[in-house]
Design an enzyme around this catalytic site. Structure first.
Site, PDB file in Angstrom:
ATOM      1  N   HIS A   1      62.760  72.439  21.230  1.00 13.87           N
ATOM      2  CA  HIS A   1      63.060  71.820  19.935  1.00 13.87           C
ATOM      3  C   HIS A   1      62.411  72.658  18.840  1.00 13.87           C
ATOM      4  O   HIS A   1      63.058  73.008  17.856  1.00 13.87           O
ATOM      5  CB  HIS A   1      62.550  70.382  19.935  1.00 13.87           C
ATOM      6  CG  HIS A   1      62.997  69.581  18.757  1.00 13.87           C
ATOM      7  ND1 HIS A   1      64.327  69.335  18.484  1.00 13.87           N
ATOM      8  CD2 HIS A   1      62.285  68.969  17.763  1.00 13.87           C
ATOM      9  CE1 HIS A   1      64.419  68.610  17.374  1.00 13.87           C
ATOM     10  NE2 HIS A   1      63.192  68.372  16.923  1.00 13.87           N
TER      11      HIS A   1
ATOM     12  N   HIS B   1      66.585  74.063  10.590  1.00 12.85           N
ATOM     13  CA  HIS B   1      66.756  72.897  11.459  1.00 12.85           C
ATOM     14  C   HIS B   1      67.933  72.058  10.955  1.00 12.85           C
ATOM     15  O   HIS B   1      67.805  71.345   9.955  1.00 12.85           O
ATOM     16  CB  HIS B   1      65.456  72.094  11.448  1.00 12.85           C
ATOM     17  CG  HIS B   1      65.456  70.889  12.327  1.00 12.85           C
ATOM     18  ND1 HIS B   1      66.439  70.629  13.275  1.00 12.85           N
ATOM     19  CD2 HIS B   1      64.579  69.839  12.406  1.00 12.85           C
ATOM     20  CE1 HIS B   1      66.163  69.499  13.891  1.00 12.85           C
ATOM     21  NE2 HIS B   1      65.049  68.991  13.378  1.00 12.85           N
TER      22      HIS B   1
ATOM     23  N   CYS C   1      67.397  63.798  14.890  1.00 14.37           N
ATOM     24  CA  CYS C   1      67.532  65.211  15.254  1.00 14.37           C
ATOM     25  C   CYS C   1      68.045  65.450  16.676  1.00 14.37           C
ATOM     26  O   CYS C   1      68.441  66.569  17.006  1.00 14.37           O
ATOM     27  CB  CYS C   1      66.205  65.927  15.063  1.00 14.37           C
ATOM     28  SG  CYS C   1      65.493  65.662  13.422  1.00 14.37           S
TER      29      CYS C   1
END
Length: 498
Positions: free
Chosen positions: A293, A331, A161
């Site tokens: 995040h 995401h 990620c």
């Protein structure tokens, strides 16, 4: 030392064909996560019914990018998207891509997998070899370097990620150390088959509702999403426009953890952030906003935000603003860092922080949310012009942080026009050339904008066969668009004898 700036940006985000549409969705509080069958039947294999999806991934102008039809048909759509947004990011910087050919420009792309490559190579009897050059992850960087004829490093990065923000960090340091003069940085993620989602679900990482409830007490996992974003980094002395200046960037890794490889370490994240601000000589009070995040997981949000509080909120100050674009669009995993950067750039440009969605009840494991030290941006809030930080963490423990200084308010480039001005334009189609002329007319008094348009009008005829012009500020509507031949025109000398 010459400052390193973000000079151009482009992207495709869920329900957003461009960054203008992305901003409209952000500022109007549109939930860009949807339930439909664009990828697979909602709820298949017990998966969450909602995820974030790009509007269209089926079209590609192969001749424009010099791609053979056989190659185009077995090229990962992630690569096709990266070619498009990379070209747009360069043009957005007011640069003609052909003038950068042969330059010391690096390409750094964050990506985690190629589901298309798995599909194309399923049957050995049908393999032609093109899926190798169209889907190999190295090609997501190498094909861009080949097309643009860039001579700098060409690197694909996978740290899950945090991939795309680590790509940005690598590019920043390569320019700072003098290895390259500019960099094209990208991140991309597409959800083409349900298998990967099933694995994340089995690990307990996905929100059953398909919602990233960042910083909220009901946060119970994240929602998978798609994105393709590219940015152009250059030195300040060479740029035509500035979105923001990168002050510092760095990365570290959690290392061993008793709880397991996917458990985030707030202490290690915190040590990275503290070091970067000390190295750049920036005090915590100067930091206005942190784009976290913020995936909305039970463990991840408290680890991250409590670490942020330890760095920035230990003395009296204005509440630190935080947000996470994942609450708006889901995401996009390896592309999430640049998707977050896109939101930050758009907010700085418009002068207002775009609001989070799905924040109703503060997470009780983050005390700073209720005692006033940290404020989640859950409504549009004016930008004050302070320092901005961006976090991005990989689920294997790779942490990245980037520090930005907003661009100063532009000097007034709107000047009274005393003489008409000619605006040259080019386009792939007649409609495209006319659209540029229309934009020029709408901003006819903005000399900086017109200057950017003029520079990109010199793109070679082979790519943009329609050429035209408009005379701005004239009493009559003077404009013309024609298709011209790519071959060089003969040069004639007229000797009239007068």
């Amino acid at each position: 030392m010459d400052e390193i700036v973000i000079a151009g940006i482009s992207g495709r985000l869920p329900e957003s064909d461009n960054l203008e549409e992305f901003w409209e969705n952000l500022i109007n509080g549109v939930d860009m996560v949807t339930e439909d069958d664009r990828r697979w039947t909602p709820g298949l294999y017990g998966l969450p019914k909602r995820n974030g999806k790009l509007k269209d991934i089926s079209h590609f102008d192969a001749p424009f990018f010099g791609v053979h039809p056989k190659q185009a048909n077995t090229m990962d759509p992630q690569l096709r998207l990266m070619l498009e947004v990379a070209y747009e990011a360069i043009v957005d910087g007011g640069l003609n891509p052909s003038t950068m050919r042969g330059s010391r420009t690096g390409v750094y792309i964050g990506v985690s997998g190629s589901e298309a490559g798995e599909a194309f190579s399923r049957d050995p009897e049908e393999l032609l070899g093109y899926s190798m050059t169209g889907c190999q992850r190295a090609m997501l960087a190498n094909r861009l370097s080949y097309f643009f004829d860039f001579k700098g490093p060409s690197i694909t990065i996978d740290t899950a990620c945090s991939s795309s923000l680590l790509a940005l960090e690598n590019a920043f340091h390569a320019i700072r150390q003098g290895h390259i003069d500019a960099a094209l940085v990208g991140g991309v993620n597409l959800l083409l088959k349900p298998n990967t989602s099933v694995q994340f679900m089995k690990l307990g990482m996905l929100s059953p509702e398909g919602t990233c409830k960042s910083f909220d007490s009901s946060g119970n996992g994240y929602c998978r999403s798609e994105a393709a974003v590219a940015v152009l980094l250059t030195k300040l002395s060479a740029t035509k426009r500035v979105y923001a200046t990168i002050i510092n960037a760095g990365n570290n890794t959690d290392g061993y953890k008793e709880q397991g490889v996917t458990f985030p370490s707030g202490d290690i994240q915190q040590s990275l952030v503290r070091f970067l601000y000390q190295e750049a000589n920036i005090s915590p009070a100067q930091v206005e906003y942190i784009e976290a995040h913020g995936t909305g997981t039970k463990v991840g949000d408290p680890q991250e935000v409590n670490g942020i509080v330890s760095v920035f909120c230990q003395s009296k100050r204005e509440p630190l603003l935080i947000g996470s674009t994942k609450s708006n669009m889901g995401h996009p995993e390896p592309a999430s860092g640049l998707a977050a950067l896109a939101k930050v750039i758009l907010s700085l440009e418009r002068g207002v922080w775009a609001p989070n969605l799905h924040f109703n009840d503060p997470n009780p494991d983050i005390p700073a949310l209720t005692d006033g030290r940290v404020q989640v941006v859950d409504r549009p809030i004016p930008v004050r012009g302070g320092i901005v930080g961006i976090n991005s963490f990989g689920f294997g423990g790779s942490n990245v942080h980037v520090i930005l200084r907003p661009a100063g308010k532009p000097t007034n480039s709107t000047i009274p026009r005393t003489l008409p001005r000619m605006l040259p334009v080019c386009g792939r189609t007649e409609a495209a050339a006319n659209a540029v002329i229309q934009k020029g007319k709408e901003h006819s008094s903005d000399e900086s904008f017109l200057s950017l348009l003029s520079r990109v009008s010199e793109i070679p005829v082979a790519s943009m066969p329609f050429r035209g012009y408009a005379v701005l500020g004239s009493q009559s509507d003077i404009k013309e668009v024609q298709m011209v031949q790519a071959s060089a025109r003969p040069l004639w000398y007229i000797c009239s004898g007068e």
